[in-house]
Design a protein around this motif. Structure first.
Motif, PDB file in Angstrom:
ATOM      1  N   ALA A  52       0.837  -1.205   0.000  1.00  0.00           N
ATOM      2  CA  ALA A  52       0.000   0.000   0.000  1.00  0.00           C
ATOM      3  C   ALA A  52       0.868   1.249   0.000  1.00  0.00           C
ATOM      4  CB  ALA A  52      -0.923  -0.004   1.214  1.00  0.00           C
ATOM      5  N   LEU A 120      -5.383   4.286  -7.756  1.00  0.00           N
ATOM      6  CA  LEU A 120      -4.965   3.369  -6.697  1.00  0.00           C
ATOM      7  C   LEU A 120      -5.957   2.227  -6.529  1.00  0.00           C
ATOM      8  CD1 LEU A 120      -3.659   5.854  -3.971  1.00  0.00           C
ATOM      9  CD2 LEU A 120      -2.301   4.380  -5.450  1.00  0.00           C
ATOM     10  N   ALA A 124      -4.447  -1.613  -6.886  1.00  0.00           N
ATOM     11  CA  ALA A 124      -4.190  -2.338  -5.638  1.00  0.00           C
ATOM     12  C   ALA A 124      -4.667  -3.775  -5.726  1.00  0.00           C
ATOM     13  CB  ALA A 124      -4.870  -1.636  -4.472  1.00  0.00           C
ATOM     14  N   TRP A 128      -8.371  -3.306   0.893  1.00  0.00           N
ATOM     15  CA  TRP A 128      -7.661  -2.799   2.072  1.00  0.00           C
ATOM     16  C   TRP A 128      -6.388  -2.072   1.659  1.00  0.00           C
ATOM     17  CZ3 TRP A 128      -2.904  -3.213   4.367  1.00  0.00           C
ATOM     18  CH2 TRP A 128      -2.804  -2.750   5.693  1.00  0.00           C
ATOM     19  N   ILE A 129      -5.632  -2.652   0.728  1.00  0.00           N
ATOM     20  CA  ILE A 129      -4.411  -2.007   0.250  1.00  0.00           C
ATOM     21  C   ILE A 129      -4.744  -0.668  -0.395  1.00  0.00           C
ATOM     22  CG2 ILE A 129      -2.544  -2.173  -1.451  1.00  0.00           C
ATOM     23  CD1 ILE A 129      -2.378  -5.143  -0.884  1.00  0.00           C
ATOM     24  N   ALA A 130      -5.825  -0.622  -1.171  1.00  0.00           N
ATOM     25  CA  ALA A 130      -6.230   0.632  -1.816  1.00  0.00           C
ATOM     26  C   ALA A 130      -6.575   1.696  -0.782  1.00  0.00           C
ATOM     27  CB  ALA A 130      -7.419   0.381  -2.742  1.00  0.00           C
ATOM     28  N   HIS A 131      -7.305   1.304   0.259  1.00  0.00           N
ATOM     29  CA  HIS A 131      -7.696   2.252   1.310  1.00  0.00           C
ATOM     30  C   HIS A 131      -6.474   2.812   2.025  1.00  0.00           C
ATOM     31  CE1 HIS A 131      -8.841   3.333   5.461  1.00  0.00           C
ATOM     32  NE2 HIS A 131      -9.913   3.866   4.872  1.00  0.00           N
ATOM     33  N   GLU A 132      -5.549   1.942   2.384  1.00  0.00           N
ATOM     34  CA  GLU A 132      -4.356   2.388   3.092  1.00  0.00           C
ATOM     35  C   GLU A 132      -3.477   3.262   2.200  1.00  0.00           C
ATOM     36  OE1 GLU A 132      -3.483   1.732   6.509  1.00  0.00           O
ATOM     37  OE2 GLU A 132      -5.651   1.463   6.305  1.00  0.00           O
ATOM     38  N   ALA A 133      -3.390   2.912   0.928  1.00  0.00           N
ATOM     39  CA  ALA A 133      -2.598   3.717  -0.010  1.00  0.00           C
ATOM     40  C   ALA A 133      -3.168   5.129  -0.130  1.00  0.00           C
ATOM     41  CB  ALA A 133      -2.548   3.038  -1.377  1.00  0.00           C
TER      42      ALA A 133
END
Length: 455
Positions: A52, A120, A124, A128-133
């Motif tokens: 992320a 993003l 991703a 979850w990775i997209a949200h954190e990024a």
């Protein structure tokens, strides 16, 4: 104006180059440390969090790289002005560079705020990775605006040979970044555990501190040039236009590199999470460890620009470059040795990584041992040609090598041939070998010696 440019009877020695280069080296390492520190602290949260941050950092690096592009052009202009000794040239170059940086930074922030989140989400591996990024990126945008001012002020001091002052700004800012990031990532001492977003907040506080220090240093030394009347070329608008005309090919070179690196990161994201994590970990180290060779070339370019601004002759320029070039190969050897240590110590630095990620890191070593030599020599050529005003040719070499060689081959290796990350990483060496004859033949022609003096 630095002492090396002021002496009319001598050319700068290797010691003079070193005195300019070593602060540039540590400063460049600390620029990369913004992401490197975040990657190290976030790595304890696992590969998904690291992925992320890697996606978001690609956007941030693109924006900061664009600002550094224009700052590099300003630095050359100010070095020429320092060589000529004209205060009005220093004033004009600085404020034209500052206005350009702020405009470029603001434009980039708006574009990323509007479109970055959607990109993003598509790239991703998981929601979850997209949200954190996105949480990291939107906070990091504040770093971009602080760096827009700080990079221009740093270019003023670098161009006059006083590279120690921008270095001091990082020595103040980095501890603030590290401490704040650690506390907010992990929620130490009762603070909220913000994870990836905590790393971005630490970077913002560090960048704000650095900008404040540099701004105060500039004002104490120059008074903001408020007592210097007028501008070059008879007016602000004309001066800004000429500055942009000089800057655009240089900026285009760096922007192309930044965009190419971002495009490559998007392609890297198509590999497995472990291979992408390995790339995310090694690339900041490549930048950080390779900075001495690049800084040596950059300091050579600064002094060449000062010599040209001081109207020095061809023989003096050749003598200076010959000495600087020999030391560039020594610097490349030191960088190669550093890469060896980093790769062999990777299992200790990142003890919690999975076996596939660790194996990928070790597989990069053969390329890393060779890469500094052509890269360092190419950098000497590029910086010298830019100092002499041959900026369009330099841009064309970079653009061709990136967009006709490295990026197409990266897409081919990943998307179609599905080769391992080791082969993909080797393309960084291929790119330097393509540029090598083009740079060196141009430099030997010597047309850059009739380059621009500060106007």
């Amino acid at each position: 104006m630095s002492d090396t440019a002021a002496r009319a009877d001598t050319t700068p020695s290797n010691r003079d180059v070193f005195n300019v280069a070593w602060p540039l080296t540590f400063k460049a390492m600390m620029v990369n440390a913004i992401v490197l520190i975040d990657a190290y602290l976030v790595s304890g949260l696992g590969e998904p969090a690291l992925a992320a941050m890697g996606l978001a950092a690609a956007f941030g690096s693109l924006l900061v790289g664009t600002i550094m592009a224009f700052s590099t052009a300003t630095q050359i202009r100010l070095a020429q002005a320092a060589g000529s000794g004209r205060r009005v040239a220093l004033k004009t170059g600085f404020y034209a560079g500052l206005a350009t940086n702020l405009a470029v930074g603001a434009t980039g922030v708006v574009l990323v705020a509007l479109f970055g989140g959607g990109v993003l989400e598509r790239m991703a591996h998981t929601p979850w990775i997209a949200h954190e990024a996105k949480s990291y990126l939107y906070i990091f945008l504040m770093v971009v605006m602080f760096e827009a001012a700080a990079q221009c002020i740093g270019s003023f001091f670098n161009g006059s040979g006083r590279t120690i002052i921008p270095l001091k700004s990082f020595l103040i800012a980095i501890p603030i970044n590290v401490a704040t990031s650690y506390l907010l990532i992990h929620g130490a001492f009762g603070l909220p555990a913000l994870g990836v977003a905590g790393a971005a907040i630490g970077s913002v506080l560090g960048a704000a501190t650095r900008s404040l220090y540099l701004g105060l240093s500039f004002y104490r030394e120059t008074g903001g040039y408020l007592d210097e009347p007028g501008w070059l070329h008879g007016g602000w608008g004309r001066s800004l236009g000429r500055h942009l005309s000089f800057s655009m090919p240089i900026a285009g070179t760096f922007v192309s590199n930044a965009v190419a690196n971002y495009a490559a990161t998007l392609l890297f994201a198509k590999m497995s999470v472990n291979q992408f994590a390995a790339m995310t970990l090694i690339l900041p180290w490549v930048q950080a460890a390779g900075t001495f060779g690049i800084a040596w070339a950059q300091s050579t370019g600064i002094l060449v620009a000062q010599l040209l601004g001081n109207s020095r002759g061809s023989e003096e320029l050749d003598a200076f470059l010959g000495r600087a070039w020999r030391m560039a190969f020594v610097a490349a050897g030191l960088v190669s040795l550093t890469y060896l240590v980093i790769c062999l110590a990777s299992t200790r630095i990142y003890a919690g990584l999975e076996a596939e990620t660790t194996a990928a890191l070790l597989s990069f070593l053969p390329v890393l041992l060779v890469l500094p030599f052509p890269k360092g020599s190419n950098a000497i050529c590029g910086q010298t040609l830019r100092a002499g005003g041959d900026t369009l040719y330099v841009m064309n070499i970079f653009v061709a090598a990136q967009w006709l060689v490295r990026i197409p081959l990266t897409a081919l290796f990943i998307l179609h041939l599905e080769l391992s990350v080791t082969w993909v990483f080797a393309l960084f060496l291929v790119e330097e070998l393509v540029k090598f004859p083009l740079f060196h033949m141009r430099l030997y022609k010597g047309e850059w010696k009739r380059g621009l003096a500060a106007e």
